[in-house]
Design an enzyme around this catalytic site. Sequence first.
Site, PDB file in Angstrom:
ATOM      1  CG  ASP A  19      -3.986   6.473   7.161  1.00  0.00           C
ATOM      2  OD1 ASP A  19      -3.445   5.464   7.650  1.00  0.00           O
ATOM      3  OD2 ASP A  19      -3.755   7.631   7.564  1.00  0.00           O
ATOM      4  CG  HIS A  36      -2.077  -3.915   6.945  1.00  0.00           C
ATOM      5  ND1 HIS A  36      -2.303  -2.586   6.669  1.00  0.00           N
ATOM      6  CD2 HIS A  36      -1.047  -3.930   7.844  1.00  0.00           C
ATOM      7  CE1 HIS A  36      -1.458  -1.836   7.365  1.00  0.00           C
ATOM      8  NE2 HIS A  36      -0.694  -2.626   8.084  1.00  0.00           N
ATOM      9  CG  LEU A 130     -10.431   0.924 -13.480  1.00  0.00           C
ATOM     10  CD1 LEU A 130     -11.665   0.724 -12.601  1.00  0.00           C
ATOM     11  CD2 LEU A 130      -9.206   0.575 -12.661  1.00  0.00           C
TER      12      LEU A 130
HETATM   13  C1  FPP Z   1      -2.314   2.470   6.055  1.00  0.00           C
HETATM   14  O1  FPP Z   1      -2.917   2.012   7.232  1.00  0.00           O
HETATM   15  C2  FPP Z   1      -2.216   1.432   5.051  1.00  0.00           C
HETATM   16  C3  FPP Z   1      -1.061   0.936   4.531  1.00  0.00           C
HETATM   17  C4  FPP Z   1       0.279   1.395   4.948  1.00  0.00           C
HETATM   18  C5  FPP Z   1      -1.040  -0.113   3.530  1.00  0.00           C
HETATM   19  C6  FPP Z   1      -2.254  -0.246   2.649  1.00  0.00           C
HETATM   20  C7  FPP Z   1      -2.412  -1.669   2.352  1.00  0.00           C
HETATM   21  C8  FPP Z   1      -3.566  -2.325   2.097  1.00  0.00           C
HETATM   22  C9  FPP Z   1      -4.880  -1.660   1.944  1.00  0.00           C
HETATM   23  C10 FPP Z   1      -3.612  -3.805   1.983  1.00  0.00           C
HETATM   24  C11 FPP Z   1      -2.675  -4.456   1.051  1.00  0.00           C
HETATM   25  C12 FPP Z   1      -2.522  -3.822  -0.297  1.00  0.00           C
HETATM   26  C13 FPP Z   1      -2.733  -4.433  -1.483  1.00  0.00           C
HETATM   27  C14 FPP Z   1      -2.354  -3.761  -2.753  1.00  0.00           C
HETATM   28  C15 FPP Z   1      -3.357  -5.759  -1.578  1.00  0.00           C
HETATM   29  P1  FPP Z   1      -2.114   2.184   8.588  1.00  0.00           P
HETATM   30  O2  FPP Z   1      -1.448   0.894   8.906  1.00  0.00           O
HETATM   31  O3  FPP Z   1      -1.194   3.358   8.483  1.00  0.00           O
HETATM   32  O4  FPP Z   1      -3.269   2.480   9.597  1.00  0.00           O
HETATM   33  P2  FPP Z   1      -3.136   3.327  10.943  1.00  0.00           P
HETATM   34  O5  FPP Z   1      -2.753   4.724  10.527  1.00  0.00           O
HETATM   35  O6  FPP Z   1      -4.499   3.249  11.524  1.00  0.00           O
HETATM   36  O7  FPP Z   1      -2.088   2.655  11.774  1.00  0.00           O
END
Ligand code: FPP
Length: 238
Positions: A19, A36, A130
């Site tokens: 997150d 992201h 893994l």
């Molecule tokens: C939460 O941050 C994250 C996500 C909803 C997506 C996680 C994705 C990645 C780490 C990158 C792509 C994934 C792969 C498998 C390559 P948020 O957007 O909710 O952050 P915020 O709460 O600060 O808005």
Amino acid sequence: MVKRDEIKNLPRHIGFIMDGNGRWAKKRGLPRLAGHRAGAENLRRILRACGEWGIKYVTIYAFSTENWGRPEEEVKGLFSLMEQFIDRELPELMKNGVQVRHIGRMDGVPERLQEKIRYLLESTKDNDKLILCIALNYGGRAEIVDAVRRIIAEGYRPEEVDEELISRYLYTAGIPDPDLIIRTAGEMRISNFLLWQSAYAEYYSTPTFWPDFNEQELYKALLDYSRRERRFGLVKEG
Ligand code: FPP
């Protein structure tokens, strides 16, 4: 500094709720997608670190069933990042003996990404150093619903249904329950992640945003975990 000897017991399975990508980007005046992208970059770093620690199972929460509610542009951007991640990381995953599994519902995921995922799963299926479970279009409740539907469809009688049977019908069949769930960006919620499987998992939350959650942060989480006493509902011995 990382002191390996200080860690007596490592988790066998770690779940990551990655997150804070959006907030990381906002802090820098960048679009959410840049967060992201940095998050995907960090994922490769943390996966490598987990491999080096000898962690056997890692589950990442990449896209939840609730994430469909985000702006279309962000959803599309996330899927496109995942495609790029697969194309770019496959050789490294092979080199490091990583087997990839998908947990979640495939329907709804764009066809091109589905194809890439199928190729990724097929290519890595014989690796065993893994196991990486990618929770994509995943929801813990949806997973339990899907398991119950299949159990009913296969004609099990009520007295045959027990915890072991349900576990076998979850997306994670055959994978041990997570020992440690790490959530970045300070939230104290489980957000529909591995609901059944995390019944006895240790929970670790850090204010660090996911793109900044580096090897040192992982070490801190592992150290914290290794100092905890897990009782699984029992009393302390001795
Ligand atoms: C939460 O941050 C994250 C996500 C909803 C997506 C996680 C994705 C990645 C780490 C990158 C792509 C994934 C792969 C498998 C390559 P948020 O957007 O909710 O952050 P915020 O709460 O600060 O808005």
